[in-house]
Design an enzyme around this catalytic site. Structure first.
Site, PDB file in Angstrom:
ATOM      1  CG  HIS A 130     -14.188  -0.318  -2.277  1.00 27.78           C
ATOM      2  ND1 HIS A 130     -14.096  -0.859  -3.546  1.00 27.78           N
ATOM      3  CD2 HIS A 130     -15.298  -0.874  -1.726  1.00 27.78           C
ATOM      4  CE1 HIS A 130     -15.114  -1.686  -3.745  1.00 27.78           C
ATOM      5  NE2 HIS A 130     -15.855  -1.706  -2.677  1.00 27.78           N
ATOM      6  CD  GLN A 158     -16.728  -0.347  -7.561  1.00 27.24           C
ATOM      7  OE1 GLN A 158     -16.612  -1.532  -7.306  1.00 27.24           O
ATOM      8  NE2 GLN A 158     -17.027   0.085  -8.768  1.00 27.24           N
ATOM      9  CG  ASN A 193     -16.727  -0.384 -18.443  1.00 23.46           C
ATOM     10  OD1 ASN A 193     -16.059   0.313 -17.688  1.00 23.46           O
ATOM     11  ND2 ASN A 193     -16.609  -1.696 -18.459  1.00 23.46           N
ATOM     12  CE1 TYR A 196      -4.302  -1.209  -0.299  1.00 22.25           C
ATOM     13  CE2 TYR A 196      -3.297  -3.042   0.867  1.00 22.25           C
ATOM     14  CZ  TYR A 196      -4.332  -2.525   0.100  1.00 22.25           C
ATOM     15  OH  TYR A 196      -5.379  -3.326  -0.263  1.00 22.25           O
ATOM     16  CB  ALA A 223     -13.304   6.945 -18.726  1.00 17.36           C
ATOM     17  CB  SER A 253     -15.015  -5.377 -14.028  1.00 22.92           C
ATOM     18  OG  SER A 253     -14.837  -5.589 -12.640  1.00 22.92           O
TER      19      SER A 253
HETATM   20  P1  OAD Z   1     -11.782  -3.619 -12.500  1.00 20.76           P
HETATM   21  O1  OAD Z   1     -10.332  -3.669 -12.787  1.00 20.76           O
HETATM   22  O2  OAD Z   1     -12.443  -4.877 -12.057  1.00 20.76           O
HETATM   23  O3  OAD Z   1     -12.565  -3.119 -13.794  1.00 20.76           O
HETATM   24  C1  OAD Z   1     -12.159  -1.978 -14.513  1.00 20.76           C
HETATM   25  C2  OAD Z   1     -13.133  -1.757 -15.644  1.00 20.76           C
HETATM   26  O4  OAD Z   1     -12.751  -0.566 -16.292  1.00 20.76           O
HETATM   27  C3  OAD Z   1     -13.177  -2.862 -16.698  1.00 20.76           C
HETATM   28  O5  OAD Z   1     -14.526  -3.180 -16.994  1.00 20.76           O
HETATM   29  C4  OAD Z   1     -12.483  -2.236 -17.907  1.00 20.76           C
HETATM   30  O6  OAD Z   1     -13.051  -2.658 -19.149  1.00 20.76           O
HETATM   31  C5  OAD Z   1     -12.797  -0.762 -17.698  1.00 20.76           C
HETATM   32  N1  OAD Z   1     -11.811   0.152 -18.277  1.00 20.76           N
HETATM   33  C6  OAD Z   1     -10.473  -0.027 -18.439  1.00 20.76           C
HETATM   34  N2  OAD Z   1      -9.912   1.039 -19.009  1.00 20.76           N
HETATM   35  C7  OAD Z   1     -10.918   1.936 -19.220  1.00 20.76           C
HETATM   36  C8  OAD Z   1     -10.988   3.236 -19.805  1.00 20.76           C
HETATM   37  N3  OAD Z   1      -9.910   3.869 -20.279  1.00 20.76           N
HETATM   38  N4  OAD Z   1     -12.196   3.839 -19.861  1.00 20.76           N
HETATM   39  C9  OAD Z   1     -13.303   3.226 -19.406  1.00 20.76           C
HETATM   40  N5  OAD Z   1     -13.299   2.002 -18.860  1.00 20.76           N
HETATM   41  C10 OAD Z   1     -12.128   1.367 -18.756  1.00 20.76           C
HETATM   42  O7  OAD Z   1     -12.010  -2.440 -11.444  1.00 20.76           O
HETATM   43  P2  OAD Z   1     -13.259  -2.163 -10.497  1.00 20.76           P
HETATM   44  O8  OAD Z   1     -14.524  -2.579 -11.151  1.00 20.76           O
HETATM   45  O9  OAD Z   1     -13.142  -0.769 -10.031  1.00 20.76           O
HETATM   46  O10 OAD Z   1     -11.958  -3.399  -4.380  1.00 20.76           O
HETATM   47  O11 OAD Z   1     -12.953  -3.136  -9.290  1.00 20.76           O
HETATM   48  C11 OAD Z   1     -13.847  -3.159  -8.220  1.00 20.76           C
HETATM   49  C12 OAD Z   1     -13.120  -3.438  -6.932  1.00 20.76           C
HETATM   50  O12 OAD Z   1     -12.328  -4.631  -7.090  1.00 20.76           O
HETATM   51  C13 OAD Z   1     -12.082  -2.412  -6.548  1.00 20.76           C
HETATM   52  O13 OAD Z   1     -12.611  -1.273  -5.916  1.00 20.76           O
HETATM   53  C14 OAD Z   1     -11.219  -3.174  -5.600  1.00 20.76           C
HETATM   54  C15 OAD Z   1     -11.070  -4.457  -6.390  1.00 20.76           C
HETATM   55  O14 OAD Z   1     -10.870  -5.574  -5.672  1.00 20.76           O
HETATM   56  C16 OAD Z   1     -11.326  -3.319  -3.201  1.00 20.76           C
HETATM   57  O15 OAD Z   1     -10.160  -3.019  -3.116  1.00 20.76           O
HETATM   58  C17 OAD Z   1     -12.187  -3.627  -2.027  1.00 20.76           C
END
Ligand code: OAD
Length: 233
Positions: free
Chosen positions: A109, A91, A201, A56, A219, A177
């Site tokens: 988070h 998040q 997305n 971290y 984005a 995601s």
């Molecule tokens: P993910 O890494 O699971 O998903 C990221 C999403 O962003 C994917 O659907 C990609 O397609 C999309 N993406 C990537 N680049 C992009 C761009 N330039 N523009 C738009 N979209 C883009 O991340 P999260 O969904 O945020 O939790 O993950 C959720 C949680 O899982 C996090 O907060 C963390 C992790 O474990 C904790 O730490 C508790």
């Protein structure tokens, strides 16, 4: 369709990807180098606190070198100009929404730039390392940990988030995601309560079919275009 007044926006790692912060899943994702269970659970912290604190510390240092992108600043503009209720639920543990200028932001988070003393339960703004076990500024116990929510822990601000979802006319999910609950369930909650739902997305998320509409693209392009459209009425 009902008039849009109250908006809830959920953001995930994808909104910060173009600022140079790794997403969690997919190619180049954070968890490829570190297994989730090695760094992001209370059990991992109990087993090897130094590994978790160093991980971290590295992330905390890295985010301070990154800058908000056009998606963060577009949401800040919407926040400043939208006359109705608006809540950005992120998040993400980075501070790019705030540095982009947004004010109505909740970190469900937690935040990299905060430390939590598990001895006296105080929280402190924190930009330096924690691996050297500095004393808590309040009680001086050496019991500081990152103020981030780990797997198996309860996300923050859930009452406020569900209250906002109940009132929402529009729910927008950006750059997530849809793999991690409870955030992944917000679209269903909002939709059941009558909100319109929109996904912005890079690619369809796991819950993509639950949205009324999906707009795919980076984005930094799709978010400013959507904000322009919304503010133009
Ligand atoms: P993910 O890494 O699971 O998903 C990221 C999403 O962003 C994917 O659907 C990609 O397609 C999309 N993406 C990537 N680049 C992009 C761009 N330039 N523009 C738009 N979209 C883009 O991340 P999260 O969904 O945020 O939790 O993950 C959720 C949680 O899982 C996090 O907060 C963390 C992790 O474990 C904790 O730490 C508790």
């Amino acid at each position: 369709m009902r008039e849009i007044r109250n908006i809830v926006i959920l953001t995930g790692a994808g909104i910060s990807a173009e600022s140079g912060i790794d997403t969690f899943r997919g190619a180049g994702g954070l968890w490829e180098n570190h297994r989730v269970e090695d760094v992001a659970t209370p059990e991992a912290f109990a087993r090897d606190p130094q590994l978790v604190l160093r991980f971290y510390d590295m992330r905390r240092e890295a985010i301070q070198t990154k800058e908000p992108n056009a998606a963060h600043t577009a949401l800040a503009r919407l926040d400043a100009e939208w006359p109705g209720e608006l809540l950005i639920v992120t998040q993400n543990v980075d501070d790019l929404h705030e540095r982009g200028g947004a004010r109505r932001v909740l970190h469900m988070h937690g935040e990299h730039l905060k430390a939590w003393c598990t001895w006296c339960d105080s929280r402190h703004a924190w930009s330096g390392p924690l691996a050297d076990c500095p004393p808590c500024p309040k009680c001086e116990a050496r019991s500081l940990r990152p103020d981030v929510v780990w797997f198996g822990e309860v996300p923050y601000h859930m009452d406020r988030i569900y209250r906002a979802l109940r009132e929402a006319d529009l729910f927008v999910s950006i750059g997530t995601s849809g793999a991690v609950y409870p955030a992944a369930g917000f679209v269903q909650n909002a939709r059941e309560l009558g909100a319109r739902t929109l996904e912005l997305n890079l690619e369809p998320s796991q819950g993509s079919r639950l949205f009324h509409e999906s707009r795919l693209g980076p984005a930094s392009e799709v978010v400013p275009a959507w904000v322009d459209e919304l503010l133009a009425g």
